[in-house]
Design an enzyme around this catalytic site. Structure first.
Site, PDB file in Angstrom:
ATOM      1  N   CYS A 274       3.969  -0.031  -3.566  1.00  0.00           N
ATOM      2  CA  CYS A 274       3.919  -0.084  -2.093  1.00  0.00           C
ATOM      3  C   CYS A 274       5.273  -0.404  -1.479  1.00  0.00           C
ATOM      4  O   CYS A 274       5.501  -0.143  -0.295  1.00  0.00           O
ATOM      5  CB  CYS A 274       2.891  -1.103  -1.642  1.00  0.00           C
TER       6      CYS A 274
ATOM      7  N   HIS B 163       3.647  -3.786   5.462  1.00  0.00           N
ATOM      8  CA  HIS B 163       2.861  -2.905   4.600  1.00  0.00           C
ATOM      9  C   HIS B 163       1.396  -3.014   4.989  1.00  0.00           C
ATOM     10  O   HIS B 163       0.883  -4.115   5.238  1.00  0.00           O
ATOM     11  CB  HIS B 163       3.071  -3.312   3.134  1.00  0.00           C
TER      12      HIS B 163
ATOM     13  N   ASN C 117      -4.812   1.658   2.642  1.00  0.00           N
ATOM     14  CA  ASN C 117      -3.532   1.370   1.986  1.00  0.00           C
ATOM     15  C   ASN C 117      -3.012   2.656   1.339  1.00  0.00           C
ATOM     16  O   ASN C 117      -3.600   3.151   0.382  1.00  0.00           O
ATOM     17  CB  ASN C 117      -3.751   0.274   0.942  1.00  0.00           C
TER      18      ASN C 117
END
Ligand code: UT7
Length: 339
Positions: A119, A260, A290
């Protein structure tokens, strides 16, 4: 530009690609033992987008990149470096997804490679673009965060399948001699002692493809969710505090804090710890889930397209992911506003 003129890396444009197909919480209720209420309350996610079966990570990355190149107002021919961050590459060994994307864009004979920082990938790429440009090695760097996370998610595992989505985001980072357009700072770090918090056990040198891999589902992502959650809140907060302090900037002076997008509770906890007002914090996790390395550029694209991100405004990016890796960046948006 002469060797002696100071050169800065500037963030010229943002683009994204979101696959059409939507997987809602109601759909997931039919697949695993979960509820819309649980998912919303624990994660803030309502839906996520899923790529078509025949749609590769490179297809999404190339579409996002084409938008970013067009918005930068440059021709693809001037790009001299193509970098892709992904943990769901087209091919696990070779060629790199960056090479495939370059070909799809008609960019040939330039350096192209992938990085693996989960990520944190997009912000890791910002640090690389900055280094390549400010050393004078490159002029126009195309950076892409692209993920087909659905290709490594076990849709029978309720602890992970509710979280992830697919998509891509891209940006053009160019050399400038105007200091006020340049990146202010990028931090990128890692701690491999937490490697088992987020892992895809196969395929790889430890577990090459075998019947065992298939039988035990070792090709799917595994996550120690709760442990990752706690460390994410702590690390993201610390990282942002450090980058702000180091550059003598106050959190209230940041118009766009883009963390994020893993879980709304993490975003809220970090925003609160930094005393950010609601309108400073960008939240897209509800509609995209996500999307790993694509999460930050997809969020930036959203605020650019809605006219919220204006030329010259400061962006604070902060991310955390498998590795474990984390990174933050402080930089102005040096592209044209979406009038
Ligand atoms: O992007 C990289 C970084 N990733 C992250 O930052 C993700 C971090 N982790 C998270 O977002 C959260 O930990 C999750 C959303 C994954 C899980 O939320 P949690 O509040 O940490 O829940 P938990 O794992 O502690 O589980 C609580 C309960 C368990 O049941 P018991 O043991 O209390 O009976 C789970 O089995 O919730 C259960 N559970 C579910 N229930 C309904 C786990 N997943 C689900 C589900 N639906 N989908």
């Amino acid at each position: 530009m002469s060797q002696h003129t100071p050169v800065y890396a500037s963030f010229r444009s943002i683009g994204a690609y979101v696959p059409e197909k939507i997987l809602t919480n109601a759909d997931l209720e039919k697949m695993v033992d979960t509820t819309d209420e649980w998912i919303l309350k624990r994660t803030g996610i309502k839906e996520r987008h899923i790529a078509e079966e025949n749609e590769a990570t490179s297809d999404m990355g190339a579409k996002a990149a084409a938008v970013a190149i067009e918005r930068a107002g440059i021709s693809a021919e001037v790009i001299d470096l193509v970098l892709c961050a992904t943990v769901t590459p087209d091919y696990f060994n070779m060629p790199s997804t960056a090479c495939v994307i370059s070909d799809k864009l008609g960019i040939h004979n330039v350096q192209a490679f992938d990085i693996s920082a989960a990520c944190s990938g997009f912000v890791y790429l910002l640090s690389l673009a900055k280094a390549f440009i400010e050393s004078g090695m490159k002029q126009h760097v195309l950076i892409i965060g692209a993920e087909k996370f659905s290709s490594i998610v076990d849709y029978q595992d309720r602890s992970t399948c509710i979280l992830f989505g697919d998509g891509a985001g891209a940006a053009v980072i160019s050399a400038t001699s105007v200091a006020s357009e340049g990146f202010i700072d990028v931090h990128a770090s890692a701690d491999g002692s937490y490697a088992d918090f987020l892992v895809t056990p196969a395929p790889g040198s430890i577990n090459p493809v075998s019947q065992k891999v298939i039988d035990e589902g070792l090709n799917f992502v595994q996550m120690k969710g709760n442990e990752t959650f706690k460390l994410a809140v702590k690390t993201l907060t610390k990282d942002v505090k450090e980058i702000l302090q180091k550059n003598d900037i106050k959190s209230e002076d940041i118009p766009h804090f883009v963390p994020h997008q893993a879980n709304y509770r993490i975003i809220k906890a970090v925003g609160d710890a930094l005393k950010m007002r609601e309108e400073q914090v960008v939240v897209t996790v509800g509609k995209y889930g996500n999307t790993s390395a694509a999460s930050i550029p997809m969020a930036l694209n959203d605020i650019w397209e809605s006219g919220r991100l204006q030329q010259g405004e400061l962006m604070l990016l902060d991310t955390f992911g498998g590795g474990l890796t984390w990174a933050s960046a402080l930089l102005p948006f040096a592209g044209k506003s979406n009038a």
